[in-house]
Design a protein around this motif. Structure first.
Motif, PDB file in Angstrom:
ATOM      1  N   ALA A   4     -19.503  -1.906  -0.937  1.00 48.23           N
ATOM      2  CA  ALA A   4     -18.411  -1.986   0.069  1.00 48.23           C
ATOM      3  C   ALA A   4     -17.687  -3.371   0.093  1.00 48.23           C
ATOM      4  O   ALA A   4     -18.201  -4.156  -0.437  1.00 48.23           O
ATOM      5  CB  ALA A   4     -18.984  -1.858   1.667  1.00 48.23           C
ATOM      6  N   LEU A   5     -16.355  -3.269   0.199  1.00 48.58           N
ATOM      7  CA  LEU A   5     -15.418  -4.374   0.332  1.00 48.58           C
ATOM      8  C   LEU A   5     -14.847  -4.513   1.545  1.00 48.58           C
ATOM      9  O   LEU A   5     -14.126  -3.464   1.812  1.00 48.58           O
ATOM     10  CB  LEU A   5     -14.503  -4.028  -0.918  1.00 48.58           C
ATOM     11  N   ALA A   6     -14.957  -5.533   2.122  1.00 49.11           N
ATOM     12  CA  ALA A   6     -13.889  -5.692   3.500  1.00 49.11           C
ATOM     13  C   ALA A   6     -12.569  -6.260   2.956  1.00 49.11           C
ATOM     14  O   ALA A   6     -12.371  -7.420   2.256  1.00 49.11           O
ATOM     15  CB  ALA A   6     -14.700  -6.836   4.298  1.00 49.11           C
ATOM     16  N   VAL A   7     -11.532  -5.815   3.583  1.00 49.18           N
ATOM     17  CA  VAL A   7     -10.169  -6.249   3.494  1.00 49.18           C
ATOM     18  C   VAL A   7      -9.424  -6.318   4.704  1.00 49.18           C
ATOM     19  O   VAL A   7      -9.590  -5.263   5.605  1.00 49.18           O
ATOM     20  CB  VAL A   7      -9.404  -5.232   2.494  1.00 49.18           C
ATOM     21  N   ALA A   8      -8.798  -7.518   4.974  1.00 49.33           N
ATOM     22  CA  ALA A   8      -8.261  -7.663   6.175  1.00 49.33           C
ATOM     23  C   ALA A   8      -6.915  -7.096   6.007  1.00 49.33           C
ATOM     24  O   ALA A   8      -6.088  -7.247   5.004  1.00 49.33           O
ATOM     25  CB  ALA A   8      -7.785  -8.985   6.691  1.00 49.33           C
ATOM     26  N   CYS A   9      -6.223  -6.077   7.028  1.00 50.34           N
ATOM     27  CA  CYS A   9      -5.139  -5.683   6.772  1.00 50.34           C
ATOM     28  C   CYS A   9      -4.525  -5.142   7.991  1.00 50.34           C
ATOM     29  O   CYS A   9      -5.440  -4.428   8.901  1.00 50.34           O
ATOM     30  CB  CYS A   9      -5.093  -4.077   5.978  1.00 50.34           C
ATOM     31  N   ASP A  10      -3.263  -5.388   8.418  1.00 51.22           N
ATOM     32  CA  ASP A  10      -2.445  -4.696   9.508  1.00 51.22           C
ATOM     33  C   ASP A  10      -1.745  -3.376   9.176  1.00 51.22           C
ATOM     34  O   ASP A  10      -0.950  -3.613   8.302  1.00 51.22           O
ATOM     35  CB  ASP A  10      -1.599  -5.690  10.181  1.00 51.22           C
ATOM     36  N   VAL A  11      -2.176  -2.308   9.601  1.00 49.46           N
ATOM     37  CA  VAL A  11      -1.506  -1.128   9.007  1.00 49.46           C
ATOM     38  C   VAL A  11      -0.041  -0.946   9.229  1.00 49.46           C
ATOM     39  O   VAL A  11       0.543   0.002   8.614  1.00 49.46           O
ATOM     40  CB  VAL A  11      -2.191   0.138   9.569  1.00 49.46           C
ATOM     41  N   THR A  12       0.466  -1.694  10.227  1.00 50.04           N
ATOM     42  CA  THR A  12       1.918  -1.772  10.425  1.00 50.04           C
ATOM     43  C   THR A  12       2.563  -2.732   9.318  1.00 50.04           C
ATOM     44  O   THR A  12       3.898  -2.612   9.347  1.00 50.04           O
ATOM     45  CB  THR A  12       2.197  -2.246  11.744  1.00 50.04           C
ATOM     46  N   ASP A  13       2.111  -3.343   8.512  1.00 47.81           N
ATOM     47  CA  ASP A  13       2.570  -4.428   7.599  1.00 47.81           C
ATOM     48  C   ASP A  13       2.398  -3.509   6.105  1.00 47.81           C
ATOM     49  O   ASP A  13       1.230  -3.395   5.772  1.00 47.81           O
ATOM     50  CB  ASP A  13       1.838  -5.371   7.605  1.00 47.81           C
ATOM     51  N   ALA A  14       3.649  -2.954   5.716  1.00 46.45           N
ATOM     52  CA  ALA A  14       3.515  -2.094   4.558  1.00 46.45           C
ATOM     53  C   ALA A  14       3.078  -2.848   3.339  1.00 46.45           C
ATOM     54  O   ALA A  14       2.397  -2.450   2.400  1.00 46.45           O
ATOM     55  CB  ALA A  14       5.030  -1.720   4.143  1.00 46.45           C
ATOM     56  N   GLN A  15       3.444  -4.186   3.222  1.00 43.20           N
ATOM     57  CA  GLN A  15       2.956  -5.153   2.037  1.00 43.20           C
ATOM     58  C   GLN A  15       1.525  -5.338   2.154  1.00 43.20           C
ATOM     59  O   GLN A  15       0.675  -5.253   1.160  1.00 43.20           O
ATOM     60  CB  GLN A  15       3.551  -6.294   1.924  1.00 43.20           C
ATOM     61  N   ALA A  16       0.984  -5.565   3.366  1.00 50.51           N
ATOM     62  CA  ALA A  16      -0.407  -5.764   3.327  1.00 50.51           C
ATOM     63  C   ALA A  16      -1.430  -4.315   3.167  1.00 50.51           C
ATOM     64  O   ALA A  16      -2.528  -4.464   2.501  1.00 50.51           O
ATOM     65  CB  ALA A  16      -0.725  -6.144   4.903  1.00 50.51           C
ATOM     66  N   VAL A  17      -0.759  -3.189   3.480  1.00 52.37           N
ATOM     67  CA  VAL A  17      -1.456  -2.041   3.173  1.00 52.37           C
ATOM     68  C   VAL A  17      -1.313  -1.726   1.687  1.00 52.37           C
ATOM     69  O   VAL A  17      -2.427  -1.424   0.971  1.00 52.37           O
ATOM     70  CB  VAL A  17      -0.684  -0.742   3.819  1.00 52.37           C
ATOM     71  N   LEU A  18      -0.331  -2.041   0.891  1.00 53.06           N
ATOM     72  CA  LEU A  18      -0.301  -1.778  -0.571  1.00 53.06           C
ATOM     73  C   LEU A  18      -1.256  -3.003  -1.176  1.00 53.06           C
ATOM     74  O   LEU A  18      -2.014  -2.327  -2.136  1.00 53.06           O
ATOM     75  CB  LEU A  18       1.118  -2.356  -0.930  1.00 53.06           C
ATOM     76  N   ALA A  19      -1.450  -4.050  -0.542  1.00 53.73           N
ATOM     77  CA  ALA A  19      -2.334  -5.002  -1.204  1.00 53.73           C
ATOM     78  C   ALA A  19      -3.910  -4.468  -1.115  1.00 53.73           C
ATOM     79  O   ALA A  19      -4.539  -4.616  -1.839  1.00 53.73           O
ATOM     80  CB  ALA A  19      -2.314  -6.434  -0.436  1.00 53.73           C
ATOM     81  N   MET A  20      -4.119  -4.076   0.288  1.00 59.41           N
ATOM     82  CA  MET A  20      -5.455  -3.304   0.502  1.00 59.41           C
ATOM     83  C   MET A  20      -5.722  -2.236  -0.578  1.00 59.41           C
ATOM     84  O   MET A  20      -6.723  -2.043  -1.202  1.00 59.41           O
ATOM     85  CB  MET A  20      -5.542  -2.620   1.947  1.00 59.41           C
ATOM     86  N   VAL A  21      -4.767  -1.387  -0.847  1.00 58.57           N
ATOM     87  CA  VAL A  21      -5.131  -0.184  -1.789  1.00 58.57           C
ATOM     88  C   VAL A  21      -5.212  -0.915  -3.136  1.00 58.57           C
ATOM     89  O   VAL A  21      -5.900  -0.590  -4.027  1.00 58.57           O
ATOM     90  CB  VAL A  21      -3.761   0.671  -1.914  1.00 58.57           C
ATOM     91  N   ASN A  22      -4.262  -1.847  -3.596  1.00 59.67           N
ATOM     92  CA  ASN A  22      -4.483  -2.616  -4.954  1.00 59.67           C
ATOM     93  C   ASN A  22      -6.020  -3.237  -5.238  1.00 59.67           C
ATOM     94  O   ASN A  22      -6.461  -3.137  -5.998  1.00 59.67           O
ATOM     95  CB  ASN A  22      -3.507  -3.600  -5.112  1.00 59.67           C
ATOM     96  N   ALA A  23      -6.645  -4.011  -4.013  1.00 56.50           N
ATOM     97  CA  ALA A  23      -7.701  -4.442  -3.892  1.00 56.50           C
ATOM     98  C   ALA A  23      -8.946  -3.219  -4.051  1.00 56.50           C
ATOM     99  O   ALA A  23      -9.726  -3.582  -4.766  1.00 56.50           O
ATOM    100  CB  ALA A  23      -8.000  -5.167  -2.523  1.00 56.50           C
ATOM    101  N   ALA A  24      -8.371  -2.170  -3.389  1.00 57.86           N
ATOM    102  CA  ALA A  24      -9.611  -1.134  -3.706  1.00 57.86           C
ATOM    103  C   ALA A  24      -9.572  -0.640  -5.172  1.00 57.86           C
ATOM    104  O   ALA A  24     -10.838  -0.462  -5.724  1.00 57.86           O
ATOM    105  CB  ALA A  24      -9.176   0.077  -2.839  1.00 57.86           C
ATOM    106  N   VAL A  25      -8.592  -0.476  -5.826  1.00 59.50           N
ATOM    107  CA  VAL A  25      -8.418  -0.020  -7.341  1.00 59.50           C
ATOM    108  C   VAL A  25      -8.930  -1.076  -8.014  1.00 59.50           C
ATOM    109  O   VAL A  25      -9.759  -0.776  -9.112  1.00 59.50           O
ATOM    110  CB  VAL A  25      -7.070   0.374  -7.460  1.00 59.50           C
ATOM    111  N   ALA A  26      -8.550  -2.387  -7.601  1.00 58.85           N
ATOM    112  CA  ALA A  26      -9.010  -3.505  -8.678  1.00 58.85           C
ATOM    113  C   ALA A  26     -10.670  -3.547  -8.580  1.00 58.85           C
ATOM    114  O   ALA A  26     -11.335  -3.847  -9.482  1.00 58.85           O
ATOM    115  CB  ALA A  26      -8.538  -4.987  -8.163  1.00 58.85           C
ATOM    116  N   ARG A  27     -11.183  -3.203  -7.457  1.00 58.91           N
ATOM    117  CA  ARG A  27     -12.832  -3.598  -7.356  1.00 58.91           C
ATOM    118  C   ARG A  27     -13.380  -2.262  -8.009  1.00 58.91           C
ATOM    119  O   ARG A  27     -14.460  -2.499  -8.539  1.00 58.91           O
ATOM    120  CB  ARG A  27     -12.901  -3.928  -5.855  1.00 58.91           C
ATOM    121  N   PHE A  28     -12.911  -1.303  -7.448  1.00 58.86           N
ATOM    122  CA  PHE A  28     -13.776  -0.078  -7.519  1.00 58.86           C
ATOM    123  C   PHE A  28     -13.044   0.900  -8.880  1.00 58.86           C
ATOM    124  O   PHE A  28     -13.658   2.035  -9.041  1.00 58.86           O
ATOM    125  CB  PHE A  28     -13.978   0.931  -6.393  1.00 58.86           C
ATOM    126  N   GLY A  29     -11.901   0.815  -9.241  1.00 57.53           N
ATOM    127  CA  GLY A  29     -11.229   1.563 -10.114  1.00 57.53           C
ATOM    128  C   GLY A  29     -10.547   2.837  -9.847  1.00 57.53           C
ATOM    129  O   GLY A  29      -9.899   3.434 -10.886  1.00 57.53           O
TER     130      GLY A  29
END
Length: 253
Positions: free
Chosen positions: A58-83
């Motif tokens: 598991a990976l914890a990521v801080a994210c406000d779902v109303t912030d499009a840039q934060a959401v994109l960063a969360m997805v990028n973190a997921a792919v970077a960590r888990f592929g």
């Protein structure tokens, strides 16, 4: 955590997962073998740590779902960590601490905030995850609605309206994304006894909900997880655009 579970090798994002039902969703996905991104505006670190200490990923990521840039960063973190990214559980929403009031007493600001988090937040997350799913021609999106959509709950008009929008959004997305191999379904819980509900709902309101059910007991977060795992697994690969109500038979949909 299970070796060879139904979600072995999959990567899931769960929003609003620092506590309550969202935390239980994250733990259940991990127990079936998924690597899980635990996302929230609150500190999701303890939930991710619990999963990792139990042998999951598991990976914890801080994210406000109303912030499009934060959401994109969360997805990028997921792919970077888990592929990769296979599953989105759109759980983040305002509910447990929302004050019940007559519709004419709901302010415009309260209405807009509810729609921003509960509807646009889900929209932002779907937009962000779809490119990674399209790459593999496969994905599972589970949007969390509410059984109140089918009952017409009083004193929560902004909340019920937002969850009705989630049902409609899911159906349209299922049509748009079917050719990409992405399934979009809706899980609609009844009143679930999360920490916030226990703190903010009166015993009389809870009892009235329980009495409306065919199975007359309180719903717990873990009661939602069997349906969630089904919708996220290959067992539901020919299911899309559907709503599954999990509320002990208050709504028979």
């Amino acid at each position: 955590m299970k070796n060879g579970g139904r979600l072995q090798g999959r990567v899931a994002v769960v929003t609003g997962a620092a506590q309550g039902i969202g935390a239980q969703y994250a733990r259940a996905l991990a127990a079936e073998g998924a690597s899980v991104v635990v996302s929230d505006v609150l500190d999701a670190g303890p939930v991710a740590a619990q999963i990792n200490e139990g042998g999951g990923r598991a990976l914890a990521v801080a994210c406000d779902v109303t912030d499009a840039q934060a959401v994109l960063a969360m997805v990028n973190a997921a792919v970077a960590r888990f592929g990769r990214l296979d599953i989105l559980v759109n759980n983040a929403a305002l509910f447990g601490t929302v004050s019940r009031k007559r519709f004419e007493d709901i302010t415009s600001a309260e209405w807009d905030r509810m729609m921003s988090v509960n509807v646009r937040g889900a929209f932002e997350c779907v937009k962000a995850v779809v490119p990674a799913m399209r790459e593999r021609k496969y994905g599972k999106i589970v949007n969390i609605a509410s059984g109140t959509v089918f009952k017409g709950q009083t004193m929560l008009l902004h909340y019920v309206t937002s969850k009705g929008a989630i049902v409609a959004m899911s159906r349209s997305l299922a049509r748009e994304l079917g050719d990409d191999g992405i399934r979009v379904n809706t899980l609609a819980p009844g009143l679930v006894m999360s920490e916030n509900v226990r703190s903010n709902w009166s015993a009389d309101k809870v009892r009235g909900t329980v009495d409306s059910r065919a199975i007359k007991r309180e719903a717990l977060p873990e009661d939602m997880c069997g349906t969630l795992i089904y919708l996220c697994s290959s067992e539901s690969d020919f299911v899309t655009g559907q709503v599954l109500v999990v509320d002990g038979g208050a709504v028979m949909h």
